[in-house]
Design an enzyme around this catalytic site. Structure first.
Site, PDB file in Angstrom:
ATOM      1  N   THR A 339      -2.986 -23.116   0.120  1.00 46.31           N
ATOM      2  CA  THR A 339      -1.812 -22.446  -0.418  1.00 46.31           C
ATOM      3  C   THR A 339      -0.556 -23.112   0.135  1.00 46.31           C
ATOM      4  O   THR A 339      -0.529 -23.508   1.304  1.00 46.31           O
ATOM      5  CB  THR A 339      -1.818 -20.943  -0.076  1.00 46.31           C
ATOM      6  OG1 THR A 339      -0.639 -20.332  -0.616  1.00 46.31           O
ATOM      7  CG2 THR A 339      -1.852 -20.701   1.424  1.00 46.31           C
ATOM      8  N   HIS A 391     -13.726 -16.105  12.328  1.00 46.49           N
ATOM      9  CA  HIS A 391     -14.260 -16.499  13.630  1.00 46.49           C
ATOM     10  C   HIS A 391     -15.736 -16.126  13.786  1.00 46.49           C
ATOM     11  O   HIS A 391     -16.390 -16.549  14.736  1.00 46.49           O
ATOM     12  CB  HIS A 391     -13.439 -15.839  14.736  1.00 46.49           C
ATOM     13  CG  HIS A 391     -13.464 -16.592  16.035  1.00 46.49           C
ATOM     14  ND1 HIS A 391     -14.153 -17.768  16.208  1.00 46.49           N
ATOM     15  CD2 HIS A 391     -12.880 -16.330  17.242  1.00 46.49           C
ATOM     16  CE1 HIS A 391     -13.998 -18.203  17.436  1.00 46.49           C
ATOM     17  NE2 HIS A 391     -13.236 -17.345  18.090  1.00 46.49           N
TER      18      HIS A 391
END
Length: 430
Positions: A339, A391
């Site tokens: 983006t 994560h």
């Protein structure tokens, strides 16, 4: 003959859509292939097109939820051709007005005895014309007007009526574009309320789900854009001449991300239950802002494409998305997303992961900043970049290493030719 216009299927998993808005009035006469309505699914906005010319009759209202395959409207083909017949008199009238105005606007012939007095005169605006400084004209419309020798006044006088479509177009204009008159007050208490589109509702649900269901972290770095900007400056003219479109930055970043995944494949992975899926291909979604909201068209197999090929795919997909011609298949199946908030002036941000993907790269504005180069302070065009990642399946080593590799490839774009390997190391077989 009555023709039924049914709601097409946007994709295999979609069973119903929302009728966004009608582009014509109930009872209007249309030509074949005219766009008559917008339909919205939770993934894309598409258009309904008239299969034949004739009079339109609505079977649903704006905002209604309609099942795929249901009849949105009917077209009575006995009125076929009336839309074209209505346009012809208007075109003839417009050209006639143009001819008359050209005669009126033609300057009188100069006589020799008045030469000195007329040299300082300036032609005045033709009588009856309006102030055109506030009228916005698209490049396509301007070209058509020039080809037909028409002015803005010709177009305005040639219009037969103001329809719902023209009124909605003015209503949808940003407030900054509308003229402010002295009578307008700065203390308005008015509110505008509108229903969220199906696409916007789905986007909201997905963003909240990402926050609640992933362990999202973001790591940052900065990139010296000097080399890439120099490449664009030196070769832009030849690039446009050969490929017929401009070279941007997105092609470099997309290719750099695909190459960097050779060193950190975990970035290209996704979680499916208790299994980690790691595709051997890199399908990159590029976030594109459209009038209906954010869309993310997918560029397939970027690991096997060149920078010009990526730029061409992005250009075609972005145009389809903004013109509501993009298919659901072109919006699904990505393995990574990029983006670019820099197009809107963003200096730094934390992009949100696009599930079921595990990472997203955020680009930002390019700003001249002082940096240390070989012990000296120099002004360089710098860009902050951010990588948000899940994560649960991507460790800090891979996330930071991936972003460092992207930085290395953008600052040394020639390495994109060698799959990210330093040419000196390749030469010395190191």
């Amino acid at each position: 003959m009555i023709i039924e216009i049914k709601v097409p299927t946007p994709g295999e998993s979609i069973t119903e859509v929302e009728l966004g808005r009608w582009l014509v009035e109930d009872g209007a006469v249309v030509d074949k292939d005219d766009e008559i309505a917008e339909i919205e699914s939770d993934k894309a906005t598409l258009t309904l097109v008239a299969d034949e010319g004739g009079k339109v009759k609505f079977n649903a209202q704006e905002g209604d939820t309609i099942e795929v395959g249901a009849i949105a409207c009917t077209i009575d083909t006995s009125f076929q051709g009336e839309a074209s017949e209505e346009k012809q008199p208007a075109e003839k009238a417009t050209k006639a007005v143009a001819g008359e105005q050209q005669k009126e606007a033609a300057p009188p012939a100069k006589s020799p005895d008045k030469k000195g007095s007329e040299e300082g005169e300036k032609p005045s605006q033709a009588a009856g014309t309006t102030d055109q400084s506030h009228v916005k004209i698209t490049s396509v419309a301007k070209k058509m007007m020039e080809e037909n020798n028409l002015s803005v006044d010709d177009i305005l006088q040639g219009l037969k009526r103001i329809s719902k479509k023209e009124v909605e177009a003015v209503i949808d204009l940003p407030r900054a574009q509308t003229a402010v008159t002295p009578s307008q007050t700065a203390f308005s208490r008015e509110e505008k309320r509108e229903r969220m589109s199906s696409l916007r509702r789905k986007l909201s649900q997905r963003l909240v789900a990402v926050k609640n269901e992933t362990a999202m972290l973001t790591t940052f770095n900065e990139i010296d854009m000097s080399r890439v900007m120099e490449l664009r400056k030196n070769h832009q003219a030849r690039f446009i001449e050969k490929h017929d479109f401009k070279l941007g930055f997105m092609g470099f970043f997309t290719k750099a991300a695909a190459v960097a995944m050779n060193f950190h494949p975990a970035i290209n992975s996704m979680l499916d239950g208790e299994e980690i899926i790691q595709p051997e291909f890199v399908d990159v979604g590029i976030a594109v802002q459209t009038p209906k909201g954010l869309m993310v068209p997918i560029i397939r197999n970027t690991e096997s494409k060149s920078v010009p090929q990526i730029e061409k795919d992005l250009k075609d997909l972005a145009e389809k998305a903004r013109n509501k011609k993009i298919s659901v298949e072109e919006l699904t199946g990505g393995t990574f997303t990029i983006t670019n908030g820099g197009t809107f002036g963003s200096l730094l941000s934390t992009p949100i992961i696009n599930p079921p993907q595990s990472a997203i790269l955020g680009m930002h504005n390019i700003v001249d900043r002082p940096v240390a180069i070989n012990g000296k302070v120099e002004i360089r065009p710098m860009m902050y970049v951010a990588l948000s990642y899940d994560h649960r399946i991507i460790d800090g080593k891979d996330s930071v290493g991936f972003l460092v590799k992207v930085k290395e490839l953008i600052e040394n774009p020639e390495r994109l030719l060698n799959q990210g390997i330093n040419p000196e190391e390749l030469l010395l077989d190191l």
